[in-house]
Enzyme design. Structure first.
Site, short mmCIF file in Angstrom:
data_model
loop_
_atom_site.label_atom_id
_atom_site.label_comp_id
_atom_site.label_asym_id
_atom_site.label_seq_id
_atom_site.Cartn_x
_atom_site.Cartn_y
_atom_site.Cartn_z
N SER A 102 -5.94 -4.37 1.38
CA SER A 102 -4.67 -4.56 2.09
C SER A 102 -4.38 -3.49 3.14
O SER A 102 -3.36 -3.59 3.83
CB SER A 102 -3.50 -4.64 1.10
OG SER A 102 -3.45 -5.92 0.50
N LYS A 105 -3.61 -4.78 6.53
CA LYS A 105 -2.27 -5.14 7.01
C LYS A 105 -1.69 -4.10 7.96
O LYS A 105 -0.70 -4.38 8.65
CB LYS A 105 -1.33 -5.37 5.82
CG LYS A 105 -1.71 -6.56 4.95
CD LYS A 105 -0.70 -6.79 3.84
CE LYS A 105 -1.03 -8.02 3.01
NZ LYS A 105 -2.14 -7.80 2.07
N SER A 162 3.41 -6.14 0.36
CA SER A 162 1.99 -6.41 0.64
C SER A 162 1.66 -7.89 0.48
O SER A 162 0.59 -8.27 0.00
CB SER A 162 1.07 -5.56 -0.25
OG SER A 162 -0.23 -5.51 0.27
N LYS A 264 0.53 2.81 3.51
CA LYS A 264 0.12 1.55 2.90
C LYS A 264 -0.89 1.75 1.80
O LYS A 264 -1.72 2.64 1.85
CB LYS A 264 -0.49 0.63 3.98
CG LYS A 264 -0.73 -0.80 3.54
CD LYS A 264 0.54 -1.59 3.42
CE LYS A 264 0.32 -2.98 2.89
NZ LYS A 264 -0.07 -3.00 1.45
#
Length: 420
Positions: A102, A105, A162, A264
């Protein structure tokens, strides 16, 4: 009469030659290196450099600690970078291709933020959720197919929760489809210098051709903070609720360290546990990237250790401001006799605490400088050295145009150059 004409031509020949020299730029430039005094005088004082000590409370200078090796990190790859200078303070396997999970992202957000800044989309745009977006597996925002959700809510679902479904919905809104959006992501990656990155989907699902490196993710994180500060606050948001389901931000360092304000997390079984973190203490900001850690706690401990190491043993100082004078050099055949040279962006240096004496600054300019000189044209470079290590090189430009002198001025300077 003929002998007189020949004699006059013979006497005047040197002056014609000088005139031709004056009107040409044929003097070969030579590279010259000039060492400058390191401009640290206006930098904020290090609060640790003078502490009250001893039983009597008298002031005494405390010697800075030596610079130890970076902490041992349990991860497949990591990097610690200073945000403003871009200098790497610690790294292992930073150029090894790894699965981003992720962390992908971050680039999805970069592309969405770019569309917002361009005015192609707006935060209050209603986005119709497609069946494809709703069907995404893994972490989700839990949006319903056919429903309308604002871009702002989807951004929070992508960043805080997320959500893979929220990410695909945003991709479709920006580019019409996820594959077209992914092509946009890869183009931005190339623009940012992410030379070892390739994306196959916007949420970060595993794929053989979906990879990046710790170094590339560090560049991306810094670009997000630098290019879109107005949207960065979402990375420190602690929780977000949608469809009566509240989900916390998975970045546990937001709770453990008040100086941490993003960015993140990422995890899949094949990628391991990943965490990109940025923290600011006083005027210094660091970015850490940890990829392929064995657990959530391990990625947080690794990131905390890297940040504490960087803040504890390094400092960042601004040496030169953008467009401020760096050096003035003699200019020939111009309306002014000197050109003021500067850099077009701020120049920072990151170095160990107590290593100021190792800093050196050199200016490399090919002289003589011949007018005309344009404000945007590079005429040399500024090199910042720490001992034998080059910390950075920056193009030097005239801070203002230097127009060419008239014929007589060029003639005089040409003669001076010829005699010199």
């Amino acid at each position: 009469m003929q002998p007189r004409i020949q004699l006059a031509a013979w006497l005047l020949a040197p002056f014609f030659a000088l005139a031709l020299t004056a009107c040409s730029d044929s003097t070969p430039p030579q590279a010259n290196a000039t060492e400058l005094a390191v401009p640290l005088g206006d930098s904020p004082a290090d609060s640790r450099s003078d502490l009250s000590g001893g039983l009597g409370g008298t002031s005494s200078a405390v010697k800075p600690p030596p610079i130890p090796a970076a902490p041992q990190i349990n991860a497949r790859g990591y990097i610690l970078m200073d945000f403003v200078s871009g200098q790497v303070l610690a790294a292992t396997n930073e150029n090894e291709r790894l699965e981003p999970a992720s962390l992908t992202k971050l680039m999805s957000a970069y592309a969405v933020f770019h569309a917002l800044k361009d005015g192609r989309i707006k935060l209050d745009d209603p986005v119709r959720i497609s069946t494809y977006a709703r069907a995404q597996e893994g972490s989700r925002m839990f949006v319903e197919a056919g429903s309308l959700v604002s871009v702002e809510d989807l951004i929070q679902g992508m960043i805080v929760q997320s959500g893979n479904d929220a990410t695909v919905a945003l991709a479709e809104h920006v580019a019409g489809s996820d594959p077209v959006f992914v092509d946009l992501m890869n183009q931005y990656a190339r623009q940012l210098g992410m030379t070892s990155t390739h994306f196959q989907n916007s949420p970060g699902m595993p794929s053989p051709e979906h990879y990046t490196t710790s170094r590339d993710i560090g560049l991306l994180a810094a670009a997000l903070i630098r290019d879109y500060p107005e949207y960065y606050h979402w990375y420190s948001q602690r929780a977000f609720t949608w469809n009566r389901i509240s989900q916390p931000n998975r970045n546990g360092l937001l709770e453990r360290d008040p100086s941490v304000d993003g960015l993140k997390t990422g995890h899949t079984e094949s990628a391991g546990y990943c965490l990109v973190t940025s923290a600011k203490r006083d005027t210094m900001r660091l970015v850490s990237v940890v990829m392929g850690a064995p657990s959530m706690r391990a990625r947080e401990d690794a990131s905390a250790a890297l940040l504490n190491y960087g803040f504890g043993f390094y400092q960042t100082r601004r040496l030169y401001a953008a467009n401020a004078p760096v050096i003035s050099l003699r200019t020939w055949k111009g309306r002014v006799n000197e050109a003021v040279l500067g850099v077009q962006r701020d120049v920072y240096a990151t170095f160990g605490r107590g290593q100021e004496h190792l800093l050196k600054v050199f200016v490399d300019v090919r002289e003589p400088l011949i007018a005309p000189l344009e404000h945007g044209a590079a005429v040399g470079q500024l090199r910042v050295m720490l001992g034998d290590q080059q910390l950075g090189a920056y193009a030097l430009h005239p801070t203002a145009d230097v127009p060419q002198a008239g014929l007589f001025g060029r003639l005089i300077d040409g003669m001076k150059l010829w005699m010199h």
